[in-house]
Write a protein that holds these residues in place. Structure first.
Motif, PDB file in Angstrom:
ATOM      1  N   TYR A 141      -3.212   3.038   2.606  1.00  0.00           N
ATOM      2  CA  TYR A 141      -3.471   1.999   1.613  1.00  0.00           C
ATOM      3  C   TYR A 141      -2.500   2.145   0.443  1.00  0.00           C
ATOM      4  O   TYR A 141      -2.479   3.181  -0.229  1.00  0.00           O
ATOM      5  N   HIS A 143      -2.086   0.486  -2.880  1.00  0.00           N
ATOM      6  CA  HIS A 143      -2.682  -0.416  -3.861  1.00  0.00           C
ATOM      7  C   HIS A 143      -1.690  -0.691  -4.991  1.00  0.00           C
ATOM      8  O   HIS A 143      -0.657  -0.028  -5.115  1.00  0.00           O
ATOM      9  N   GLU A 144      -2.042  -1.640  -5.830  1.00  0.00           N
ATOM     10  CA  GLU A 144      -1.202  -1.926  -6.994  1.00  0.00           C
ATOM     11  C   GLU A 144      -1.080  -0.699  -7.883  1.00  0.00           C
ATOM     12  O   GLU A 144      -0.035  -0.461  -8.501  1.00  0.00           O
ATOM     13  N   SER A 145      -2.142   0.105  -7.929  1.00  0.00           N
ATOM     14  CA  SER A 145      -2.151   1.300  -8.777  1.00  0.00           C
ATOM     15  C   SER A 145      -1.460   2.504  -8.133  1.00  0.00           C
ATOM     16  O   SER A 145      -1.269   3.531  -8.800  1.00  0.00           O
ATOM     17  N   THR A 146      -1.075   2.401  -6.872  1.00  0.00           N
ATOM     18  CA  THR A 146      -0.415   3.515  -6.179  1.00  0.00           C
ATOM     19  C   THR A 146       0.982   3.748  -6.767  1.00  0.00           C
ATOM     20  O   THR A 146       1.764   2.809  -6.875  1.00  0.00           O
ATOM     21  N   THR A 168      -4.817  -3.960   2.531  1.00  0.00           N
ATOM     22  CA  THR A 168      -5.806  -3.659   1.487  1.00  0.00           C
ATOM     23  C   THR A 168      -6.724  -4.836   1.183  1.00  0.00           C
ATOM     24  O   THR A 168      -7.778  -4.659   0.578  1.00  0.00           O
ATOM     25  N   HIS A 170      -6.149  -6.997  -0.993  1.00  0.00           N
ATOM     26  CA  HIS A 170      -5.970  -7.296  -2.420  1.00  0.00           C
ATOM     27  C   HIS A 170      -4.507  -7.670  -2.639  1.00  0.00           C
ATOM     28  O   HIS A 170      -3.616  -6.854  -2.375  1.00  0.00           O
ATOM     29  N   TYR A 172      -1.001  -8.636  -4.660  1.00  0.00           N
ATOM     30  CA  TYR A 172      -0.291  -8.369  -5.918  1.00  0.00           C
ATOM     31  C   TYR A 172       1.208  -8.489  -5.701  1.00  0.00           C
ATOM     32  O   TYR A 172       1.706  -8.409  -4.568  1.00  0.00           O
ATOM     33  N   ASN A 183       1.902  -7.388  -1.920  1.00  0.00           N
ATOM     34  CA  ASN A 183       0.793  -7.395  -0.969  1.00  0.00           C
ATOM     35  C   ASN A 183       0.291  -8.832  -0.899  1.00  0.00           C
ATOM     36  O   ASN A 183      -0.088  -9.401  -1.933  1.00  0.00           O
ATOM     37  N   LYS A 191     -10.920  -9.378  -0.265  1.00  0.00           N
ATOM     38  CA  LYS A 191     -11.816  -8.536  -1.050  1.00  0.00           C
ATOM     39  C   LYS A 191     -11.674  -8.831  -2.543  1.00  0.00           C
ATOM     40  O   LYS A 191     -12.228  -8.117  -3.377  1.00  0.00           O
ATOM     41  N   GLU A 192     -10.934  -9.897  -2.871  1.00  0.00           N
ATOM     42  CA  GLU A 192     -10.814 -10.303  -4.262  1.00  0.00           C
ATOM     43  C   GLU A 192     -12.047 -11.096  -4.680  1.00  0.00           C
ATOM     44  O   GLU A 192     -12.804 -11.594  -3.836  1.00  0.00           O
TER      45      GLU A 192
END
Length: 246
Positions: A141, A143-146, A168, A170, A172, A183, A191-192
């Motif tokens: 995964y 993510h945007e925060s990765t 994911t 999600h 971005y 993504n 899942k948004e």
């Protein structure tokens, strides 16, 4: 000169959402479409989704769910799922293992893990790498925060300008260093908060690289009702209907 691509992912057997997204892409005038995989599981139309991708000749990657069905791989529990979701997930995936036709399983087994595209736009070469989840795994995964600094360096060593992912659910768009990370979210099981179907529109020009997340309404209640009238656990219909207010 301008080149535009639409990139979709994570349909998860939701033909209703897929058809709305394809109609929206057609309306935009974009003719190049790519799919990042996960065509099956969690809604009643796995075979129909595969057939639609085939009919439209949309280049498609092998998602982790597609891989499990194509090769009859075991279902491994995910650490971020609680006991209720784990049980329902097992039921839904086993239904796909029984329902997806032998011909469609054979076709899924031929899909690539990634696609690298190179476009000449004016005097520039623009390189795009399409993956389902990450460079290294169909289950990772990002993510945007990765953190992406190291990944950005790896991609620039290959002269990649854009990495496009799904998995994911999600969406971005994020630039790190010289690389644009995208993504494109999920068509069939977002899942948004709004649960809308999403895809990415990428525009390449000589001057710039742009990406836009496009959200598409579709009749979620219709899909949920179809899930409730199928053998798929109600859990997945309830999830689609759990729209959150901003």
């Amino acid at each position: 000169m301008k080149i535009q691509l639409a990139i979709i992912s994570d349909i998860h057997a939701n033909i209703v959402a897929l058809d709305e997204v394809l109609a929206d892409i057609k309306k935009s005038g974009v003719t190049q479409i790519y799919c990042l995989g996960d065509l099956v599981d969690f809604a009643p139309w796995g075979n129909e989704v595969i057939a639609r991708i085939q009919e439209r000749n949309i280049p498609c990657l092998l998602g982790n769910h597609d891989q499990r069905i194509a090769f009859d791989e075991p279902i491994i529990p995910l650490p971020h799922h609680d006991a209720i979701e784990t049980v329902n997930r097992d039921i839904a995936i086993n239904l796909s293992k029984n329902d997806i036709t032998a011909a469609h399983k054979k076709w899924l087994a031929t899909l690539p893990y990634n696609i690298e595209l190179t476009f000449k736009v004016g005097n520039h070469l623009r390189k795009i790498l399409l993956v389902h989840a990450s460079l290294h795994s169909n289950d990772e995964y990002i993510h945007e925060s990765t953190p992406k600094a190291d990944l950005s360096v790896q991609l620039r060593e290959r002269a990649i300008d854009i990495l496009v992912m799904g998995h994911t659910h999600h969406s971005y768009v994020q630039r790190t260093g010289e690389v644009l990370f995208i993504n494109c979210g999920s068509v069939g099981r977002s899942k948004e908060k709004d649960r809308k179907a999403s895809y990415t529109l990428v525009t390449l020009t000589e001057e710039n690289i742009e990406a836009k997340i496009v959200k598409v309404d579709y009749p979620i209640e219709e899909v949920a009702a179809a899930i409730y009238h199928s053998d798929i656990p109600d859990f997945y219909g309830d999830f689609l209907r759990s729209i959150e207010s901003n």
